[in-house]
Design a protein around this motif. Structure first.
Motif, PDB file in Angstrom:
ATOM      1  N   TRP A 161     -20.912 -43.406  12.417  1.00  0.00           N
ATOM      2  CA  TRP A 161     -19.639 -42.707  12.620  1.00  0.00           C
ATOM      3  C   TRP A 161     -19.688 -41.312  12.005  1.00  0.00           C
ATOM      4  O   TRP A 161     -18.923 -40.976  11.100  1.00  0.00           O
ATOM      5  N   PHE A 162     -20.578 -40.483  12.514  1.00  0.00           N
ATOM      6  CA  PHE A 162     -20.688 -39.101  12.044  1.00  0.00           C
ATOM      7  C   PHE A 162     -21.397 -38.313  13.135  1.00  0.00           C
ATOM      8  O   PHE A 162     -21.831 -38.872  14.151  1.00  0.00           O
ATOM      9  N   ALA A 163     -21.512 -37.007  12.946  1.00  0.00           N
ATOM     10  CA  ALA A 163     -22.229 -36.170  13.917  1.00  0.00           C
ATOM     11  C   ALA A 163     -22.941 -35.039  13.180  1.00  0.00           C
ATOM     12  O   ALA A 163     -22.480 -34.570  12.139  1.00  0.00           O
ATOM     13  N   ILE A 164     -24.073 -34.624  13.733  1.00  0.00           N
ATOM     14  CA  ILE A 164     -24.836 -33.498  13.216  1.00  0.00           C
ATOM     15  C   ILE A 164     -24.384 -32.273  13.991  1.00  0.00           C
ATOM     16  O   ILE A 164     -24.483 -32.250  15.227  1.00  0.00           O
ATOM     17  N   ARG A 165     -23.874 -31.265  13.308  1.00  0.00           N
ATOM     18  CA  ARG A 165     -23.181 -30.183  13.990  1.00  0.00           C
ATOM     19  C   ARG A 165     -23.915 -28.845  14.016  1.00  0.00           C
ATOM     20  O   ARG A 165     -23.866 -28.132  15.016  1.00  0.00           O
ATOM     21  N   ALA A 166     -24.552 -28.470  12.919  1.00  0.00           N
ATOM     22  CA  ALA A 166     -25.115 -27.119  12.873  1.00  0.00           C
ATOM     23  C   ALA A 166     -26.264 -27.036  11.884  1.00  0.00           C
ATOM     24  O   ALA A 166     -26.363 -27.826  10.934  1.00  0.00           O
ATOM     25  N   LEU A 167     -27.110 -26.047  12.120  1.00  0.00           N
ATOM     26  CA  LEU A 167     -28.232 -25.731  11.238  1.00  0.00           C
ATOM     27  C   LEU A 167     -28.102 -24.280  10.806  1.00  0.00           C
ATOM     28  O   LEU A 167     -27.964 -23.388  11.648  1.00  0.00           O
ATOM     29  N   LEU A 168     -28.142 -24.053   9.509  1.00  0.00           N
ATOM     30  CA  LEU A 168     -28.115 -22.709   8.949  1.00  0.00           C
ATOM     31  C   LEU A 168     -29.466 -22.424   8.321  1.00  0.00           C
ATOM     32  O   LEU A 168     -29.959 -23.222   7.524  1.00  0.00           O
ATOM     33  N   VAL A 169     -30.078 -21.312   8.679  1.00  0.00           N
ATOM     34  CA  VAL A 169     -31.348 -20.887   8.090  1.00  0.00           C
ATOM     35  C   VAL A 169     -31.131 -19.538   7.424  1.00  0.00           C
ATOM     36  O   VAL A 169     -30.483 -18.648   7.991  1.00  0.00           O
ATOM     37  N   PHE A 170     -31.691 -19.395   6.203  1.00  0.00           N
ATOM     38  CA  PHE A 170     -31.513 -18.183   5.400  1.00  0.00           C
ATOM     39  C   PHE A 170     -32.844 -17.434   5.326  1.00  0.00           C
ATOM     40  O   PHE A 170     -33.639 -17.669   4.405  1.00  0.00           O
ATOM     41  N   PRO A 171     -33.120 -16.548   6.286  1.00  0.00           N
ATOM     42  CA  PRO A 171     -34.399 -15.833   6.282  1.00  0.00           C
ATOM     43  C   PRO A 171     -34.609 -15.051   4.987  1.00  0.00           C
ATOM     44  O   PRO A 171     -33.694 -14.385   4.479  1.00  0.00           O
ATOM     45  N   GLY A 172     -35.814 -15.152   4.437  1.00  0.00           N
ATOM     46  CA  GLY A 172     -36.142 -14.430   3.215  1.00  0.00           C
ATOM     47  C   GLY A 172     -35.705 -15.103   1.932  1.00  0.00           C
ATOM     48  O   GLY A 172     -36.005 -14.616   0.841  1.00  0.00           O
ATOM     49  N   VAL A 173     -35.004 -16.246   2.049  1.00  0.00           N
ATOM     50  CA  VAL A 173     -34.567 -16.980   0.844  1.00  0.00           C
ATOM     51  C   VAL A 173     -35.438 -18.209   0.688  1.00  0.00           C
ATOM     52  O   VAL A 173     -35.395 -19.125   1.514  1.00  0.00           O
ATOM     53  N   GLY A 174     -36.253 -18.225  -0.355  1.00  0.00           N
ATOM     54  CA  GLY A 174     -37.116 -19.363  -0.616  1.00  0.00           C
ATOM     55  C   GLY A 174     -36.396 -20.451  -1.377  1.00  0.00           C
ATOM     56  O   GLY A 174     -35.470 -20.179  -2.141  1.00  0.00           O
ATOM     57  N   ALA A 175     -36.820 -21.683  -1.161  1.00  0.00           N
ATOM     58  CA  ALA A 175     -36.170 -22.829  -1.816  1.00  0.00           C
ATOM     59  C   ALA A 175     -37.212 -23.699  -2.502  1.00  0.00           C
ATOM     60  O   ALA A 175     -37.178 -24.928  -2.407  1.00  0.00           O
ATOM     61  N   GLU A 176     -38.137 -23.055  -3.222  1.00  0.00           N
ATOM     62  CA  GLU A 176     -39.230 -23.796  -3.854  1.00  0.00           C
ATOM     63  C   GLU A 176     -38.752 -24.868  -4.818  1.00  0.00           C
ATOM     64  O   GLU A 176     -39.420 -25.871  -5.043  1.00  0.00           O
ATOM     65  N   GLY A 177     -37.570 -24.698  -5.396  1.00  0.00           N
ATOM     66  CA  GLY A 177     -37.081 -25.667  -6.373  1.00  0.00           C
ATOM     67  C   GLY A 177     -36.544 -26.946  -5.778  1.00  0.00           C
ATOM     68  O   GLY A 177     -36.341 -27.935  -6.494  1.00  0.00           O
ATOM     69  N   LEU A 178     -36.313 -26.969  -4.467  1.00  0.00           N
ATOM     70  CA  LEU A 178     -35.788 -28.183  -3.846  1.00  0.00           C
ATOM     71  C   LEU A 178     -36.847 -29.279  -3.821  1.00  0.00           C
ATOM     72  O   LEU A 178     -38.013 -29.023  -3.555  1.00  0.00           O
ATOM     73  N   VAL A 179     -36.434 -30.494  -4.087  1.00  0.00           N
ATOM     74  CA  VAL A 179     -37.320 -31.661  -4.060  1.00  0.00           C
ATOM     75  C   VAL A 179     -36.907 -32.544  -2.892  1.00  0.00           C
ATOM     76  O   VAL A 179     -35.743 -32.928  -2.769  1.00  0.00           O
ATOM     77  N   GLN A 180     -37.849 -32.861  -2.035  1.00  0.00           N
ATOM     78  CA  GLN A 180     -37.528 -33.681  -0.861  1.00  0.00           C
ATOM     79  C   GLN A 180     -37.307 -35.129  -1.261  1.00  0.00           C
ATOM     80  O   GLN A 180     -38.076 -35.718  -2.021  1.00  0.00           O
TER      81      GLN A 180
END
Length: 250
Positions: A161-180
């Motif tokens: 009961w949900f939907a995937i609506r949009a993808l936002l990409v931030f060119p030039g912004v790195g996210a090295e600290g994110l852990v998958q």
């Protein structure tokens, strides 16, 4: 350019503050997590550490965003009211939160010139850890032979009961600290996974796949009626239902 963890967290927090009150969820991830599971022709054309954010709609979106959005609308030149609603809230959040930052926004319904979707929504949801994408490869004893079976995402709280609506990409912004992190596996048994894919592929119209396991919240009857209405008839339904206090038609 690698962004400090505090900046990435700030981006996420800003989006949550703008979108959460209206029934949306946001989940940050790296472009590389998405690209890693797709063939090159389907990749997002950004470095693997580029920050991306997925926007989902929870069941509350209908009441908190869609119905308010409908007020004082004349329904002229609208292709799809839900799509227009999502674009309204997402674009406003982006412009308010990142006035000086380039943000590439793609919606789930948008297509490229070659007729491929701008992004694979369910793949992105799984890569981001937002929802588990159950596919045929998740079945150890495949019972379907040569039959085509499509996969489906299940949310850790809302299941189907949900939907995937949009993808936002931030060119030039790195996210090295994110852990998958892997998305929660809420349909762990092989029997239930088989039942899920069969319900989704063979009788998706009855919506029973959405309740394959216990769910915290589902669509209201009013919302079900709206989505059960053929897309070509939804504008007429809205125009005839006034404040949208529509009665179930099934």
């Amino acid at each position: 350019m690698a962004a400090p963890a505090s900046i990435v967290e700030g981006f996420e927090r800003s989006l949550r503050e703008c979108l959460s009150p209206f029934g949306f969820e946001v989940q940050p991830f790296k472009v590389g997590w998405y690209n890693a599971v797709l063939q090159p022709s389907l990749h997002l054309s950004h470095p693997e550490d580029t920050l991306a954010v997925l926007v989902l709609s929870a069941p509350q979106m209908f009441e908190k965003a869609f119905k308010p959005f409908l007020k004082n609308r004349e329904f002229k030149n609208i292709r799809d009211p839900i799509d227009e609603c999502v674009a309204h809230y997402v674009s406003r959040a982006v412009s308010q939160s990142f006035p000086a930052q380039k943000v590439e926004v793609s919606y789930d319904y948008e297509m490229l010139p070659n007729r491929r979707p701008r992004f694979l929504a369910q793949t992105a949801a799984h890569a981001a850890g937002a929802a588990y994408y159950y596919q045929r490869k998740d079945i150890t004893a495949d019972p379907w032979g040569n039959k085509k079976m499509y996969g489906v995402c299940m949310h850790p709280r809302y299941r189907g009961w949900f939907a995937i609506r949009a993808l936002l990409v931030f060119p030039g912004v790195g996210a090295e600290g994110l852990v998958q992190r892997d998305p929660p596996d809420c349909v762990p048994s092989q029997e239930l996974r088989i039942e899920l894919l069969e319900r989704f592929n063979l009788r998706w119209q009855d919506w029973s796949y959405r309740d394959i396991v216990p769910v915290e919240e589902r669509y209201s009857e009013e919302q079900k009626t709206y989505f059960n209405t053929p897309p070509a008839d939804r504008l007429k339904l809205l125009q005839e239902s006034g404040d949208l206090q529509i009665c179930p038609s099934y």
